[in-house]
Enzyme design. Structure first.
Site, PDB file in Angstrom:
ATOM      1  N   ASP A 134      -1.909  -5.354  -2.369  1.00 10.14           N
ATOM      2  CA  ASP A 134      -0.791  -5.635  -3.268  1.00 10.14           C
ATOM      3  C   ASP A 134      -0.993  -7.021  -3.868  1.00 10.14           C
ATOM      4  O   ASP A 134      -1.104  -7.998  -3.138  1.00 10.14           O
ATOM      5  CB  ASP A 134       0.536  -5.568  -2.499  1.00 10.14           C
ATOM      6  N   HIS A 141       7.706 -13.174 -12.110  1.00  7.95           N
ATOM      7  CA  HIS A 141       8.150 -12.830 -10.760  1.00  7.95           C
ATOM      8  C   HIS A 141       7.820 -13.954  -9.780  1.00  7.95           C
ATOM      9  O   HIS A 141       8.674 -14.371  -8.985  1.00  7.95           O
ATOM     10  CB  HIS A 141       7.485 -11.527 -10.301  1.00  7.95           C
ATOM     11  N   GLU A 209       6.332  -1.690  -9.688  1.00  8.28           N
ATOM     12  CA  GLU A 209       4.903  -1.996  -9.839  1.00  8.28           C
ATOM     13  C   GLU A 209       4.152  -0.792 -10.406  1.00  8.28           C
ATOM     14  O   GLU A 209       4.614   0.343 -10.349  1.00  8.28           O
ATOM     15  CB  GLU A 209       4.282  -2.366  -8.472  1.00  8.28           C
ATOM     16  N   TYR A 252       7.018 -14.328   6.864  1.00  6.30           N
ATOM     17  CA  TYR A 252       5.863 -14.358   5.958  1.00  6.30           C
ATOM     18  C   TYR A 252       4.970 -15.595   6.061  1.00  6.30           C
ATOM     19  O   TYR A 252       3.854 -15.594   5.545  1.00  6.30           O
ATOM     20  CB  TYR A 252       6.304 -14.126   4.506  1.00  6.30           C
TER      21      TYR A 252
END
Ligand code: MN
Length: 423
Positions: A134, A141, A209, A252
């Protein structure tokens, strides 16, 4: 018939005005009728065309394609044949189904196992996905997320304009449109708490996407240049990268998304070839500063593809919350594949490379709820009066994509998924 994209081409199969699937498209997918075994197919208007049956009846003779590649649960064996075969099949289909081919019309029309109404068949996952990447290639964004999660003055990290940022995702949980997904559970750390808590995500989001599918493998140690990248790409489909923002925010750092992204990613069933998208090729945004030599390219590698997201609450009509365009992407697919392989990483047939959230420059074009509702500060008002900052249980998320110019529309159909309560 030299130009398969000629807007004047018509088929003897009906295709209503505004259909995503005129004879200039001819996408590829996998379908099943009832309990029969899965076959490869193409689609024209609302008709699904069984490629295995078409081959068994002899209509694809002379292409050098073993009919067995269509008698399979994924397109991988067909894709592996290579670009000359994808092209010769597309040309043969355009010939067979062209409006002036009365002989094929008569012969195919008299069979009972080639043509099916799209509403009467089940579409399956089109490819067996080996590896999945990805990317994070929309400037808008990345800037929006950087503003919200970090610091508006330094929204982009220093690497962002020098390389197409990405991460390796998980292929096991990529599913086809129509598959419902349960709200994920996980660890989050509420802002007012010193310690994490466990439970269903409270910030379930979509990411709008497009993904490309590779159609040509490479050897470990070799790289693909931007000039050769499109020779390795079979086509594209819509990709909903469902994301749990509260889980993501806590997990993350430093290695990127993990469990916030791999509980379900949903794709549209039809793969549209780059050849069909050719009339919609456009230049991308200017890249400044100049990129390193291996990321430079010639020609245009962006595509003018309208993309929309709808939320449909249970018992309600679908409501459009976003309208964006793939042409805004800062990093193009040739650069993405060149970067993916520059270190010698090999690629395989059926790998999936998602673009990253496709956000445009205006608030209505942001490709995630995180951005559309600006971290919950500007909830979206639904037709029934309810509000959404993220996705509620029993909401369906529907994404659509299409290219359009006067006389020609090439579409992707849609990718739809319903969010069920956490298990
Ligand atoms: Mn994503």
């Amino acid at each position: 018939m030299d130009n398969l994209n000629d807007q004047h081409l018509k088929s003897w199969l009906p295709s209503e005005a505004g259909s995503d699937f005129p004879i200039q498209n001819l996408p590829f997918g996998i379908f099943r009728k009832g309990v029969s075994s899965p076959h490869a197919a193409t689609r024209l208007g609302n008709t699904v065309i069984d490629l295995f049956a078409l081959a068994e009846h002899g209509f694809l003779d002379g292409l050098g394609i073993d009919p067995g590649v269509f008698n399979y649960s994924s397109l991988n064996p067909f894709i592996e044949l290579g670009k000359p075969y994808w092209r010769s099949l597309r040309k043969q289909l355009a010939l067979l189904f062209g409006s002036d081919n009365t002989e094929a019309c008569g012969r195919i029309g008299s069979t009972n196992d080639i043509l099916y109404n799209a509403a009467a068949v089940q579409m399956l996952m089109p490819v067996k996905v080996g590896d999945y990447t990805d990317f994070y290639s929309s400037l808008e964004h990345a800037t929006n997320v950087g503003c919200m999660f970090r610091d508006p003055a330094n929204a982009l990290l220093p690497n962002w304009k020098h390389l197409p940022v990405g991460y390796h995702g998980r292929s096991s949980s990529i599913v086809v449109s129509g598959t419902a997904i349960h709200r994920p559970k996980g660890q989050t750390k509420p802002p007012d708490s010193d310690t994490p808590v466990f439970g269903p995500s409270k910030e379930l989001d979509f990411e709008l996407e497009l993904a490309f599918i590779t159609g040509k493998k490479t050897a470990l140690g070799t790289s693909v240049s931007t000039a050769d990248a499109e020779d390795h790409i079979f086509g594209m489909l819509l990709f909903n990268d469902l994301s749990a923002r509260d889980i993501q925010r806590w997990e993350y750092v430093p290695l990127g998304p993990f469990l916030s992204k791999n509980f379900g990613s949903v794709v549209s069933p039809w793969i549209v070839t780059l050849d069909a998208l050719e009339p919609f090729r456009v230049p991308g945004p200017a890249q400044d500063p100049e990129v390193l030599p291996y990321l430079r390219f010639s020609g245009s590698h962006n595509f003018d593809i309208q993309m929309e997201v709808f939320i449909q609450a249970e018992g309600q009509t679908e409501f459009r919350v976003c309208s964006s365009n793939y042409k805004y992407m800062y990093w193009n697919l040739a650069q993405q594949l060149a970067h993916q392989t520059v270190n010698g990483c090999n690629i395989r047939v059926g790998d999936m490379y998602a673009s990253g959230t496709v956000s445009g420059p205006t608030p209505g074009s942001y490709g995630s709820m995180l951005e559309l509702a600006w971290k919950g500060t500007k909830p979206i008002k639904m037709p029934d009066g309810s509000e959404r900052s993220f996705i509620n249980d029993n909401d369906s998320v529907i994404m659509k994509g299409y290219c359009e110019k006067p006389g020609l529309r090439i579409g992707f159909g849609e990718v739809a998924t319903k969010i069920l309560p956490a298990l």
